[in-house]
Scaffold this motif. Structure first.
Motif, mmCIF file in Angstrom:
data_model
loop_
_atom_site.group_PDB
_atom_site.id
_atom_site.type_symbol
_atom_site.label_atom_id
_atom_site.label_comp_id
_atom_site.label_asym_id
_atom_site.label_seq_id
_atom_site.Cartn_x
_atom_site.Cartn_y
_atom_site.Cartn_z
ATOM 1 N N CYS A 120 0.865 -1.181 0.000
ATOM 2 C CA CYS A 120 0.000 0.000 0.000
ATOM 3 C C CYS A 120 0.903 1.232 0.000
ATOM 4 O O CYS A 120 1.625 1.487 0.965
ATOM 5 N N ARG A 121 0.847 1.980 -1.095
ATOM 6 C CA ARG A 121 1.635 3.211 -1.211
ATOM 7 C C ARG A 121 0.688 4.393 -1.072
ATOM 8 O O ARG A 121 -0.246 4.535 -1.853
ATOM 9 N N PHE A 122 0.904 5.222 -0.066
ATOM 10 C CA PHE A 122 -0.008 6.337 0.184
ATOM 11 C C PHE A 122 0.762 7.608 0.486
ATOM 12 O O PHE A 122 1.961 7.574 0.803
ATOM 13 N N GLY A 123 0.062 8.736 0.382
ATOM 14 C CA GLY A 123 0.713 10.022 0.563
ATOM 15 C C GLY A 123 0.117 10.839 1.693
ATOM 16 O O GLY A 123 -1.099 10.829 1.905
ATOM 17 N N VAL A 124 0.967 11.541 2.422
ATOM 18 C CA VAL A 124 0.540 12.477 3.468
ATOM 19 C C VAL A 124 1.436 13.705 3.404
ATOM 20 O O VAL A 124 2.533 13.674 2.847
ATOM 21 N N GLY A 125 0.961 14.802 3.979
ATOM 22 C CA GLY A 125 1.778 15.991 4.096
ATOM 23 C C GLY A 125 2.713 15.900 5.292
ATOM 24 O O GLY A 125 2.629 14.978 6.107
ATOM 25 N N GLU A 126 3.590 16.890 5.417
ATOM 26 C CA GLU A 126 4.580 16.851 6.490
ATOM 27 C C GLU A 126 3.930 16.958 7.868
ATOM 28 O O GLU A 126 4.385 16.334 8.826
ATOM 29 N N LEU A 127 2.844 17.717 7.966
ATOM 30 C CA LEU A 127 2.171 17.854 9.259
ATOM 31 C C LEU A 127 1.661 16.501 9.747
ATOM 32 O O LEU A 127 1.806 16.154 10.920
ATOM 33 N N ALA A 128 1.083 15.717 8.847
ATOM 34 C CA ALA A 128 0.625 14.375 9.221
ATOM 35 C C ALA A 128 1.802 13.492 9.595
ATOM 36 O O ALA A 128 1.748 12.708 10.544
ATOM 37 N N ALA A 129 2.884 13.604 8.837
ATOM 38 C CA ALA A 129 4.061 12.768 9.088
ATOM 39 C C ALA A 129 4.650 13.032 10.469
ATOM 40 O O ALA A 129 5.193 12.120 11.101
ATOM 41 N N LEU A 130 4.523 14.264 10.949
ATOM 42 C CA LEU A 130 5.113 14.630 12.243
ATOM 43 C C LEU A 130 4.142 14.484 13.408
ATOM 44 O O LEU A 130 4.515 14.746 14.547
ATOM 45 N N THR A 131 2.900 14.081 13.122
ATOM 46 C CA THR A 131 1.931 13.943 14.210
ATOM 47 C C THR A 131 1.394 12.518 14.288
ATOM 48 O O THR A 131 1.829 11.728 15.111
ATOM 49 N N TRP A 132 0.457 12.134 13.413
ATOM 50 C CA TRP A 132 -0.252 10.865 13.588
ATOM 51 C C TRP A 132 0.210 9.732 12.677
ATOM 52 O O TRP A 132 -0.261 8.608 12.829
ATOM 53 N N LEU A 133 1.109 9.979 11.718
ATOM 54 C CA LEU A 133 1.557 8.909 10.823
ATOM 55 C C LEU A 133 2.130 7.707 11.581
ATOM 56 O O LEU A 133 1.806 6.556 11.249
ATOM 57 N N PRO A 134 2.976 7.895 12.617
ATOM 58 C CA PRO A 134 3.473 6.719 13.349
ATOM 59 C C PRO A 134 2.356 5.879 13.961
ATOM 60 O O PRO A 134 2.437 4.652 13.991
ATOM 61 N N ASP A 135 1.289 6.537 14.432
ATOM 62 C CA ASP A 135 0.158 5.798 15.005
ATOM 63 C C ASP A 135 -0.559 4.986 13.927
ATOM 64 O O ASP A 135 -0.992 3.855 14.176
ATOM 65 N N LEU A 136 -0.703 5.570 12.736
ATOM 66 C CA LEU A 136 -1.347 4.847 11.634
ATOM 67 C C LEU A 136 -0.551 3.606 11.255
ATOM 68 O O LEU A 136 -1.112 2.523 11.068
ATOM 69 N N VAL A 137 0.762 3.758 11.152
ATOM 70 C CA VAL A 137 1.613 2.622 10.784
ATOM 71 C C VAL A 137 1.530 1.529 11.849
ATOM 72 O O VAL A 137 1.413 0.336 11.521
ATOM 73 N N ALA A 138 1.576 1.910 13.109
ATOM 74 C CA ALA A 138 1.510 0.923 14.196
ATOM 75 C C ALA A 138 0.175 0.185 14.192
ATOM 76 O O ALA A 138 0.127 -1.045 14.335
#
Length: 299
Positions: free
Chosen positions: A92-110
């Protein structure tokens, strides 16, 4: 025919070109072309017209595409049933902005790893407009972007709202705690590039209120913008979660503005012709973890 042949045909027909399709399937371009040629031989019909600069679907290819999409969707459902709800597989290849990457992206991956341990995630961090282009071209499965897409091929569903506020270094503004026309003229405005959602929101706010920024400093990194503002280079705007952490450290003070900056709505975006179960599952995972109010670990 085989599912691999149908998969190769589907992505070649849906993506911007054969190279993008091959990357999506993690095969070489020659392997992709071979599978399509095998399918064409089986059906005894050419599916692509390769006479021009770019391969385009023939009438037979246009008719086959929705059937191939349905067959691949059924195959996904069969795998899910056979696995007894064990979760998604593949990439699954998906895109997010930097704000998402620095806030909730780790929670999504986990969360996704716990629910779908055999699904390989490939997050891509970029500006909103670039993510929309890559989504439309077939490079991405979905994206979480500020605002709604104006592209007809992309569907958008509201997923979160973010409040922004102005900030400046205490020494830069002294006792002044309000954004005024004079402050905007006399002080540099430190922002993300124009293609970023917060920058587009800011431009709209300035236009509606008949305000202009005298000097601008554009940077594509939120952490760097925070450092520049804290150093007194200029004023900027930050999500409230970031701003609270920066204020607690004494790095900045919040500036009031009338009217306040508008709420920025973020959406889950996907291609309208893509009905794979993967998207519904990932939309659920994003909805369960999205939280732009989290303070950045960098500040």
């Amino acid at each position: 025919m085989t599912l691999k042949q149908l998969e190769a045909f589907y992505w070649a027909a849906s993506a911007a070109n054969f190279l993008v399709a091959a990357e999506r399937l993690h095969v070489s371009q020659s392997t992709l072309s071979k599978r399509i040629a095998e399918l064409e031989a089986h059906l005894r019909e050419p599916l692509f017209d390769r006479s021009g600069h770019r391969a385009v679907l023939t009438d037979a290819g246009e008719q086959l595409l929705p059937l191939a999409r349905r067959m691949l969707g059924l195959a996904d459902e069969m795998r899910s049933l056979a696995a007894g709800g064990a979760g998604l597989r593949g990439h699954c290849r998906f895109g997010v902005g930097e704000l998402a990457a620095l806030t909730w992206l780790p929670d999504l991956v986990a969360l996704t790893r716990s629910r779908h341990p055999e699904l390989v995630l490939e997050p891509q961090v970029d500006l909103g407009q670039a993510l929309e282009r890559r989504l439309e071209s077939g490079e991405l499965d979905f994206a979480v972007v500020a605002g709604y897409s104006s592209r007809g091929a992309i569907a958008s569903e509201a997923i979160a709202q973010v409040r922004f506020s102005w900030a400046a270094a205490p020494a830069l503004v002294g006792a002044q705690r309000a954004v005024s026309a004079r402050l905007l003229q006399d002080t540099a405005l430190v922002t993300m590039p124009p293609a970023a959602g917060p920058a587009r929101m800011l431009e709209h706010w300035l236009a509606v209120n008949n305000l202009e920024a005298g000097r601008r400093l554009t940077c594509n990194n939120l952490a760097a913008i925070a450092s520049l503002v804290a150093a007194g280079v200029g004023i900027g705007l930050f999500p409230n979660g970031w701003l609270r952490r920066m204020e607690e450290r004494g790095a900045v003070v919040e500036l009031r503005s009338r009217p306040a900056l508008p709420t920025l709505e973020y959406t889950f975006q996907w291609r309208r012709d893509d009905s794979r179960p993967l998207l519904a599952r990932m939309r659920e995972a994003v909805a369960a973890t999205v939280d732009f109010s989290k303070p950045s670990p960098l500040w």
